[in-house]
Design a protein around this motif. Structure first.
Motif, PDB file in Angstrom:
ATOM      1  N   UNK A 281     -22.398  62.064  84.707  1.00  0.00           N
ATOM      2  CA  UNK A 281     -21.294  61.122  84.534  1.00  0.00           C
ATOM      3  C   UNK A 281     -21.816  59.822  83.933  1.00  0.00           C
ATOM      4  N   UNK A 282     -21.149  59.326  82.916  1.00  0.00           N
ATOM      5  CA  UNK A 282     -21.589  58.106  82.237  1.00  0.00           C
ATOM      6  C   UNK A 282     -21.544  56.909  83.183  1.00  0.00           C
ATOM      7  N   UNK A 283     -22.530  56.039  83.034  1.00  0.00           N
ATOM      8  CA  UNK A 283     -22.606  54.822  83.861  1.00  0.00           C
ATOM      9  C   UNK A 283     -22.449  53.600  82.973  1.00  0.00           C
ATOM     10  N   UNK A 284     -21.623  52.661  83.420  1.00  0.00           N
ATOM     11  CA  UNK A 284     -21.409  51.416  82.686  1.00  0.00           C
ATOM     12  C   UNK A 284     -21.328  50.249  83.676  1.00  0.00           C
ATOM     13  N   UNK A 285     -21.626  49.062  83.185  1.00  0.00           N
ATOM     14  CA  UNK A 285     -21.393  47.824  83.920  1.00  0.00           C
ATOM     15  C   UNK A 285     -20.842  46.818  82.928  1.00  0.00           C
ATOM     16  N   UNK A 286     -19.664  46.317  83.183  1.00  0.00           N
ATOM     17  CA  UNK A 286     -19.066  45.336  82.288  1.00  0.00           C
ATOM     18  C   UNK A 286     -19.530  43.943  82.709  1.00  0.00           C
ATOM     19  N   UNK A 287     -20.248  43.296  81.800  1.00  0.00           N
ATOM     20  CA  UNK A 287     -20.940  42.035  82.092  1.00  0.00           C
ATOM     21  C   UNK A 287     -20.256  40.887  81.358  1.00  0.00           C
ATOM     22  N   UNK A 288     -20.096  39.766  82.053  1.00  0.00           N
ATOM     23  CA  UNK A 288     -19.586  38.542  81.435  1.00  0.00           C
ATOM     24  C   UNK A 288     -20.666  37.470  81.463  1.00  0.00           C
ATOM     25  N   UNK A 289     -20.819  36.780  80.359  1.00  0.00           N
ATOM     26  CA  UNK A 289     -21.666  35.592  80.293  1.00  0.00           C
ATOM     27  C   UNK A 289     -20.737  34.382  80.236  1.00  0.00           C
ATOM     28  N   UNK A 290     -20.906  33.485  81.205  1.00  0.00           N
ATOM     29  CA  UNK A 290     -20.047  32.303  81.307  1.00  0.00           C
ATOM     30  C   UNK A 290     -20.831  31.059  80.901  1.00  0.00           C
ATOM     31  N   UNK A 291     -20.797  30.744  79.626  1.00  0.00           N
ATOM     32  CA  UNK A 291     -21.441  29.531  79.131  1.00  0.00           C
ATOM     33  C   UNK A 291     -20.597  28.321  79.527  1.00  0.00           C
ATOM     34  N   UNK A 292     -21.283  27.225  79.864  1.00  0.00           N
ATOM     35  CA  UNK A 292     -20.553  25.973  80.059  1.00  0.00           C
ATOM     36  C   UNK A 292     -20.943  24.981  78.972  1.00  0.00           C
ATOM     37  N   UNK A 293     -19.980  24.153  78.602  1.00  0.00           N
ATOM     38  CA  UNK A 293     -20.307  22.989  77.808  1.00  0.00           C
ATOM     39  C   UNK A 293     -21.062  22.005  78.685  1.00  0.00           C
TER      40      UNK A 293
ATOM     41  N   UNK B  17     -16.495  32.377  77.459  1.00  0.00           N
ATOM     42  CA  UNK B  17     -16.830  33.631  78.128  1.00  0.00           C
ATOM     43  C   UNK B  17     -16.964  34.735  77.090  1.00  0.00           C
ATOM     44  N   UNK B  18     -18.066  35.476  77.153  1.00  0.00           N
ATOM     45  CA  UNK B  18     -18.198  36.689  76.350  1.00  0.00           C
ATOM     46  C   UNK B  18     -18.370  37.860  77.307  1.00  0.00           C
ATOM     47  N   UNK B  19     -17.858  39.010  76.934  1.00  0.00           N
ATOM     48  CA  UNK B  19     -17.860  40.184  77.809  1.00  0.00           C
ATOM     49  C   UNK B  19     -18.301  41.406  77.011  1.00  0.00           C
ATOM     50  N   UNK B  20     -19.107  42.239  77.641  1.00  0.00           N
ATOM     51  CA  UNK B  20     -19.520  43.487  76.994  1.00  0.00           C
ATOM     52  C   UNK B  20     -19.635  44.581  78.051  1.00  0.00           C
ATOM     53  N   UNK B  21     -19.161  45.775  77.718  1.00  0.00           N
ATOM     54  CA  UNK B  21     -19.285  46.937  78.609  1.00  0.00           C
ATOM     55  C   UNK B  21     -20.627  47.598  78.315  1.00  0.00           C
ATOM     56  N   UNK B  22     -21.580  47.340  79.185  1.00  0.00           N
ATOM     57  CA  UNK B  22     -22.946  47.809  78.967  1.00  0.00           C
ATOM     58  C   UNK B  22     -23.079  49.278  79.335  1.00  0.00           C
ATOM     59  N   UNK B  23     -23.556  50.059  78.391  1.00  0.00           N
ATOM     60  CA  UNK B  23     -23.802  51.484  78.588  1.00  0.00           C
ATOM     61  C   UNK B  23     -25.172  51.636  79.242  1.00  0.00           C
ATOM     62  N   UNK B  24     -25.189  51.928  80.532  1.00  0.00           N
ATOM     63  CA  UNK B  24     -26.454  52.027  81.253  1.00  0.00           C
ATOM     64  C   UNK B  24     -27.231  53.284  80.886  1.00  0.00           C
ATOM     65  N   UNK B  25     -26.538  54.288  80.370  1.00  0.00           N
ATOM     66  CA  UNK B  25     -27.229  55.509  79.941  1.00  0.00           C
ATOM     67  C   UNK B  25     -28.083  55.268  78.699  1.00  0.00           C
ATOM     68  N   UNK B  26     -27.791  54.195  77.966  1.00  0.00           N
ATOM     69  CA  UNK B  26     -28.588  53.864  76.788  1.00  0.00           C
ATOM     70  C   UNK B  26     -30.031  53.549  77.174  1.00  0.00           C
ATOM     71  N   UNK B  27     -30.236  53.107  78.404  1.00  0.00           N
ATOM     72  CA  UNK B  27     -31.589  52.797  78.885  1.00  0.00           C
ATOM     73  C   UNK B  27     -32.463  54.045  78.819  1.00  0.00           C
ATOM     74  N   UNK B  28     -31.943  55.158  79.306  1.00  0.00           N
ATOM     75  CA  UNK B  28     -32.708  56.404  79.304  1.00  0.00           C
ATOM     76  C   UNK B  28     -33.000  56.870  77.884  1.00  0.00           C
ATOM     77  N   UNK B  29     -32.047  56.695  76.994  1.00  0.00           N
ATOM     78  CA  UNK B  29     -32.255  57.071  75.594  1.00  0.00           C
ATOM     79  C   UNK B  29     -33.413  56.273  75.004  1.00  0.00           C
ATOM     80  N   UNK B  30     -33.423  54.958  75.240  1.00  0.00           N
ATOM     81  CA  UNK B  30     -34.485  54.096  74.703  1.00  0.00           C
ATOM     82  C   UNK B  30     -35.836  54.433  75.313  1.00  0.00           C
ATOM     83  N   UNK B  31     -35.850  54.801  76.579  1.00  0.00           N
ATOM     84  CA  UNK B  31     -37.119  55.142  77.223  1.00  0.00           C
ATOM     85  C   UNK B  31     -37.697  56.420  76.647  1.00  0.00           C
ATOM     86  N   UNK B  32     -36.843  57.349  76.280  1.00  0.00           N
ATOM     87  CA  UNK B  32     -37.329  58.590  75.678  1.00  0.00           C
ATOM     88  C   UNK B  32     -38.004  58.327  74.343  1.00  0.00           C
TER      89      UNK B  32
END
Length: 307
Positions: A1-13, A268-283
């Motif tokens: 099953x695909x794993x994701x974590x949707x991450x927000x970066x909250x920059x302040x002025x 605010x910027x938001x991205x749905x991080x594909x955690x399965x991409x980690x395994x691909x890069x490690x291979x």
């Protein structure tokens, strides 16, 4: 099953010295609401997100200094942020200045806490790479973190956040390969970073055009070489007369910028991080089990002998 974590970066002025905690917390809550509305599951705020970057000033009076610090988290003024997280069901990482009196001695740390989507404390990191000095120097951008903060004493812990392994880092930590290596060896899948960085350095004006490049370069390299997602939140704009760089971003384990801010304001910027991409890069290049077993490092050290 695909794993994701949707991450927000909250920059302040900029957060001016004249701003009250209540005003600043209002801004952070508003950013968290925007992150939650975008379906983010965790948000990261800047380093020293509750105050101006006070190490740009030489101060002697303890009361004046400690006004920038938090003795308890959450405290009376910051509790609303934790309550908002629980109501919105989104966790966060918050950088702040920590006043620790638990040992009977007053200790000051540059700290980041990880808080869960229930508004409860998960874990703490205290900054390891403390830059600057203790006294202002002519011709050098004033940066006195070593005057006000002790070296972090918690190492580089990695925490479980809703089934995802998350590490924390602060500002100058992001420039050092050891940060990502230690977090990677600890099993981190996501690294959350907060920072405050001057746009220009008086001691190196010829390198001014490289400031943003050097801001992103070590984070992209760290993400790529350690196959982690990196999400970094800056404080930006003209804060009490000093221009801060901004450039908040989210970086994939491929080393690519997946998202980046476009302003020097609260954003605010938001991205749905594909955690399965980690395994691909490690291979492809970075199989930790094959190349980074801790016992191998110990064996190499033993064979090398004393320095």
């Amino acid at each position: 099953m695909a794993r994701h974590l949707t991450i927000a970066v909250c920059q302040t002025g900029p957060i001016q010295r004249s701003a009250t905690r209540a005003e600043t917390v209002d801004r952070l809550v508003a950013l968290l609401e925007r992150a939650a509305a975008a379906k983010a599951e965790v948000a990261v705020f800047p380093e020293m997100a509750l105050t101006s970057f006070f190490p740009r000033w030489e101060m002697e009076d303890d009361a004046e200094i400690e006004a920038f610090f938090e003795e308890a988290m959450p405290g009376q003024e910051t509790r609303r942020l934790y309550e908002a997280a629980a109501a919105l069901k989104i966790g966060f990482a918050l950088g702040y200045s920590e006043l620790d009196r638990s040992s009977g001695k007053t200790r000051r740390y540059n700290t980041m806490d990880l808080v869960g989507p229930d508004g409860k404390f998960i874990g703490r990191y205290r900054k390891m790479h403390i830059p600057g000095g203790t006294e202002a120097s002519a011709g050098t951008t004033t940066h006195l973190e070593r005057r006000y903060f002790e070296l972090g004493d918690l190492g580089f812990p990695v925490f479980d956040y809703c089934g995802v392994r998350v590490g924390l880092a602060l500002c100058n930590d992001r420039r050092w390969p050891e940060t990502y290596r230690m977090l990677g060896l600890g099993g981190a899948e996501v690294v959350l970073i907060g920072y405050n960085t001057p746009l220009l350095l008086d001691e190196a004006p010829s390198l001014g055009h490289l400031r943003m490049f050097h801001n992103h370069l070590p984070m992209q390299a760290g993400a790529y070489q350690n196959t982690v997602w990196v999400a970094a939140a800056a404080k930006a704009g003209n804060e009490d007369g000093q221009q801060l760089i901004g450039g908040s971003c989210i970086i994939a384990p491929t080393g690519e910028l997946a998202a980046q801010v476009t302003s020097l304001d609260d954003e605010v910027i938001v991205h749905r991080a594909d955690l399965d991409l980690i395994a691909v890069c490690r291979k492809v290049n970075f199989d930790f089990e094959l190349y980074r077993r801790p016992d191998q490092y110990r064996l190499i050290a033993e064979r090398a002998g004393p320095l």
